[in-house]
Motif scaffolding. Structure first.
Motif, PDB file in Angstrom:
ATOM      1  N   UNK A 274       0.830  -1.205   0.000  1.00  0.00           N
ATOM      2  CA  UNK A 274       0.000   0.000   0.000  1.00  0.00           C
ATOM      3  C   UNK A 274       0.865   1.256   0.000  1.00  0.00           C
ATOM      4  N   UNK A 275       1.962   1.217   0.717  1.00  0.00           N
ATOM      5  CA  UNK A 275       2.864   2.371   0.752  1.00  0.00           C
ATOM      6  C   UNK A 275       3.453   2.638  -0.627  1.00  0.00           C
ATOM      7  N   UNK A 276       3.820   1.584  -1.347  1.00  0.00           N
ATOM      8  CA  UNK A 276       4.414   1.742  -2.678  1.00  0.00           C
ATOM      9  C   UNK A 276       3.419   2.305  -3.696  1.00  0.00           C
TER      10      UNK A 276
ATOM     11  N   UNK B 161      -2.080   7.544  -8.448  1.00  0.00           N
ATOM     12  CA  UNK B 161      -3.529   7.702  -8.303  1.00  0.00           C
ATOM     13  C   UNK B 161      -4.309   6.585  -8.978  1.00  0.00           C
ATOM     14  N   UNK B 162      -3.847   6.138 -10.161  1.00  0.00           N
ATOM     15  CA  UNK B 162      -4.606   5.133 -10.905  1.00  0.00           C
ATOM     16  C   UNK B 162      -4.582   3.774 -10.204  1.00  0.00           C
ATOM     17  N   UNK B 163      -3.627   3.575  -9.307  1.00  0.00           N
ATOM     18  CA  UNK B 163      -3.563   2.335  -8.537  1.00  0.00           C
ATOM     19  C   UNK B 163      -4.323   2.465  -7.228  1.00  0.00           C
ATOM     20  N   UNK B 164      -4.041   3.525  -6.485  1.00  0.00           N
ATOM     21  CA  UNK B 164      -4.643   3.615  -5.141  1.00  0.00           C
ATOM     22  C   UNK B 164      -6.150   3.825  -5.189  1.00  0.00           C
TER      23      UNK B 164
ATOM     24  N   UNK C 191      -7.836   0.478  -4.738  1.00  0.00           N
ATOM     25  CA  UNK C 191      -7.530  -0.325  -3.558  1.00  0.00           C
ATOM     26  C   UNK C 191      -8.040   0.373  -2.301  1.00  0.00           C
ATOM     27  N   UNK C 192      -8.249  -0.381  -1.217  1.00  0.00           N
ATOM     28  CA  UNK C 192      -8.636   0.276   0.032  1.00  0.00           C
ATOM     29  C   UNK C 192      -7.485   1.131   0.564  1.00  0.00           C
ATOM     30  N   UNK C 193      -7.847   2.167   1.272  1.00  0.00           N
ATOM     31  CA  UNK C 193      -6.845   3.055   1.864  1.00  0.00           C
ATOM     32  C   UNK C 193      -6.328   2.429   3.161  1.00  0.00           C
TER      33      UNK C 193
ATOM     34  N   UNK D 224       0.147  -1.457 -12.477  1.00  0.00           N
ATOM     35  CA  UNK D 224       1.029  -1.864 -11.379  1.00  0.00           C
ATOM     36  C   UNK D 224       2.410  -2.239 -11.913  1.00  0.00           C
ATOM     37  N   UNK D 225       2.436  -3.133 -12.897  1.00  0.00           N
ATOM     38  CA  UNK D 225       3.714  -3.647 -13.414  1.00  0.00           C
ATOM     39  C   UNK D 225       4.515  -2.564 -14.140  1.00  0.00           C
TER      40      UNK D 225
END
Length: 327
Positions: free
Chosen positions: A80-82, A87-90, A93-95, A142-143
């Motif tokens: 999650x830190x990475x 923005x397009x990844x987080x 995903x949950x915060x 991600x990749x």
């Protein structure tokens, strides 16, 4: 290590001790947010909102007889830190709201009452084109963005990889592993023995397994399958990256393709998944299909069973297809 339970009084004391409740906030209810496999997970409802508490322990929650690294939640926190600067990844995903490193507990945003995509394993349940694009685009993003050229942070996650390696490349092929395949589908034990006795297949799987254990350059979710895709009112969200590590994208996409096949998705969906990815990022297709084959074999013959709607003949057909790729 403090063990989290569903007892509201002790849970409230724990949360208050972590600073995860406001001064006057009270816990009003707790519930299980889904059929998780790896960790003890609770939805905590308070008089001011809700959030998810997730604790990793020294075993697999669904299979307490299977040891697992107790600190795996800290690898998830690192993931999650990475992604936090992308923005397009987080957004998918949950915060991460908090981490208790001493007791291996994560405090995560509650994404609501959405269900995961395990319903795909039922007969005639198919992914929509826009859903497939969301799923594959997250993997590409991600990749493409988080790799050794873009970050100094590494997540080897070797203990979790050893666990996964055992269940993908070793356990299904042990003659006496304590798993009676006939309990899953009558006749599957006899079918399984055909593959357990294929020395060439097992040798090739061992080589592929060594490749999985080798560190790579790209951040992977590590367990990218329908159980990690959450269907919510805000679109598809990605959860549970505790198997994350820097490896080869071919493993990630191979696992995804395997589950599309296990879910009996149309060939157009499987080809579409590959096409979406390969339009935007390089992929060694042959290696990808080898990892796909290994995942198909282990999900039919191994411990981590799925709610498949496939009969014995259909399972045998997939096993034969997987073997044909590997041998």
């Amino acid at each position: 290590m403090e063990i989290i339970t569903t007892d509201i009084t002790t849970l409230e004391d724990y949360l208050r001790g972590q600073g995860w409740l406001k001064k006057e906030e009270r816990v009003v209810a707790v519930e299980t947010p889904g059929a998780g496999n790896m960790n003890f997970t609770l939805r905590v409802r308070t008089d001011q909102g809700s959030f998810i508490i997730k604790q990793s322990r020294a075993y697999v929650e669904k299979y307490p007889q299977v040891p697992a690294p107790a600190d795996r939640s800290l690898r998830e926190a690192a993931f999650y830190t990475l992604i936090d600067q992308y923005d397009m990844l987080k957004v998918q995903m949950p915060k991460l709201r908090g981490v208790d490193k001493e007791n291996y507990v994560l405090n995560l945003e509650d994404l609501g009452d959405g269900s995961d995509y395990s319903f795909l394993y039922q007969k005639e349940c198919y992914l929509k084109e826009n859903e497939l694009e969301e799923i594959m685009n997250f993997a590409v993003n991600l990749h493409s963005n988080i790799h050794l050229a873009s970050t100094d942070i590494k997540i080897p996650n070797r203990e979790m990889r050893k666990l996964n390696h055992e269940h993908i490349f070793v356990f299904p092929y042990l003659q006496e592993n304590g798993l009676d395949l006939d309990d899953i589908v009558p006749g599957l034990r006899e079918v399984g023995n055909i593959f357990k006795q294929d020395k060439t297949l097992i040798e090739n799987l061992q080589q592929l397994g060594e490749r999985y254990l080798t560190d790579g350059k790209t951040l992977l979710h590590g367990d990218y399958f329908p159980g990690s895709w959450l269907n919510t009112s805000g679109g598809i969200k990605i959860i549970d990256p505790e198997f994350c590590f820097f490896g080869e994208p071919e493993f990630e996409i191979g696992v995804t393709l395997a589950h599309l096949k296990l879910a009996a998705q149309p060939e157009a969906i499987i080809e579409g998944a590959l096409g979406i990815y390969m339009e935007r990022a390089p992929l060694q297709k042959e290696l990808c299909l080898q990892f796909m084959a290994a995942e198909i074999l282990r999900r039919i013959l191994g411990l981590a069973q799925l709610p498949l709607s496939l009969n014995l003949e259909e399972r045998f057909g997939l096993l034969q297809e997987a073997k044909g790729i590997l041998v």
